[in-house]
Design a protein around this motif. Structure first.
Motif, mmCIF file in Angstrom:
data_model
loop_
_atom_site.group_PDB
_atom_site.id
_atom_site.type_symbol
_atom_site.label_atom_id
_atom_site.label_comp_id
_atom_site.label_asym_id
_atom_site.label_seq_id
_atom_site.Cartn_x
_atom_site.Cartn_y
_atom_site.Cartn_z
ATOM 1 N N ARG A 137 -0.238 9.029 0.139
ATOM 2 C CA ARG A 137 0.498 10.140 -0.475
ATOM 3 C C ARG A 137 -0.219 11.439 -0.314
ATOM 4 O O ARG A 137 -1.508 11.498 0.092
ATOM 5 C CB ARG A 137 0.518 9.777 -1.987
ATOM 6 N N ALA A 159 4.783 4.024 2.513
ATOM 7 C CA ALA A 159 4.563 2.755 1.601
ATOM 8 C C ALA A 159 4.908 1.496 2.420
ATOM 9 O O ALA A 159 6.146 1.475 3.157
ATOM 10 C CB ALA A 159 5.287 2.816 0.135
ATOM 11 N N ARG A 213 0.872 -1.299 0.053
ATOM 12 C CA ARG A 213 0.176 -0.001 0.153
ATOM 13 C C ARG A 213 0.929 1.355 0.150
ATOM 14 O O ARG A 213 1.920 1.339 0.636
ATOM 15 C CB ARG A 213 -1.028 0.041 1.310
ATOM 16 N N ARG A 214 0.325 2.272 -0.454
ATOM 17 C CA ARG A 214 1.012 3.512 -0.567
ATOM 18 C C ARG A 214 0.223 4.669 -0.103
ATOM 19 O O ARG A 214 -1.088 4.699 -0.378
ATOM 20 C CB ARG A 214 1.352 4.035 -1.827
ATOM 21 N N VAL A 245 4.545 10.599 -2.335
ATOM 22 C CA VAL A 245 4.139 9.366 -1.092
ATOM 23 C C VAL A 245 5.187 9.566 0.276
ATOM 24 O O VAL A 245 6.204 9.393 0.298
ATOM 25 C CB VAL A 245 4.916 8.021 -1.919
ATOM 26 N N ASP A 281 5.003 -2.837 2.348
ATOM 27 C CA ASP A 281 4.583 -4.179 1.630
ATOM 28 C C ASP A 281 4.889 -5.479 2.805
ATOM 29 O O ASP A 281 5.141 -5.055 3.932
ATOM 30 C CB ASP A 281 5.284 -4.129 0.662
#
Length: 142
Positions: A10, A65, A7-8, A62, A67
């Motif tokens: 921003r 982030a 996911r990000r 961003v 993962d």
């Protein structure tokens, strides 16, 4: 990162647009100061400050982030730092009420740093981001 693995979060493009428009408006005010040196100085300083904030949003939009391996956070003016999940000591939301203000900040803590992000940085509610980070982290620590 694909949608299921990472996911990000921003800065929303609309927020960046408003900041850029504010730079133009305050810059125009400085240009139209009509020889008033105090107004020129004040408006010029405000335009430079707003430009610095808007430029940061353009260079590093961003802010967070995440993962399966860890989380990447913006640091300094526009740098990034990759933090593996085992180095993250806490993810929490700090809420404070003062007078008429209510602030919420996402805190991502490591052994040597504390990274703070507002909803304006993330383009999402900080509680939702914290929940998503908890879930991503839980999937990797099993």
């Amino acid at each position: 990162m694909d949608g299921q693995e990472g996911r990000r979060w921003r800065v929303p493009p609309k927020v960046v647009g408003v900041k850029c428009a504010a730079v133009v408006a305050v810059g125009a005010l400085a240009a139209l100061s009509g020889g008033d040196s105090q107004r020129l100085l004040l408006a010029g300083a405000a335009a430079l400050g707003l430009a610095a904030v808007a430029l940061r949003d353009l260079l590093a939009p961003v802010r967070v982030a995440a993962d399966r391996e860890g989380v990447t956070v913006v640091t300094g003016y526009a740098g990034h730092r990759r933090v593996p999940w085992d180095a993250v000591t806490a993810i929490r939301v700090d809420e404070r009420r003062r007078l008429l203000l209510h602030t919420r900040m996402l805190e991502i803590e490591t052994a040597d740093d504390l990274h703070l992000f507002s909803a304006f940085d993330l383009g999402a509610d900080v509680h939702d981001v914290a929940d998503d980070l908890y879930h991503l982290r839980a999937r990797t620590t099993r």
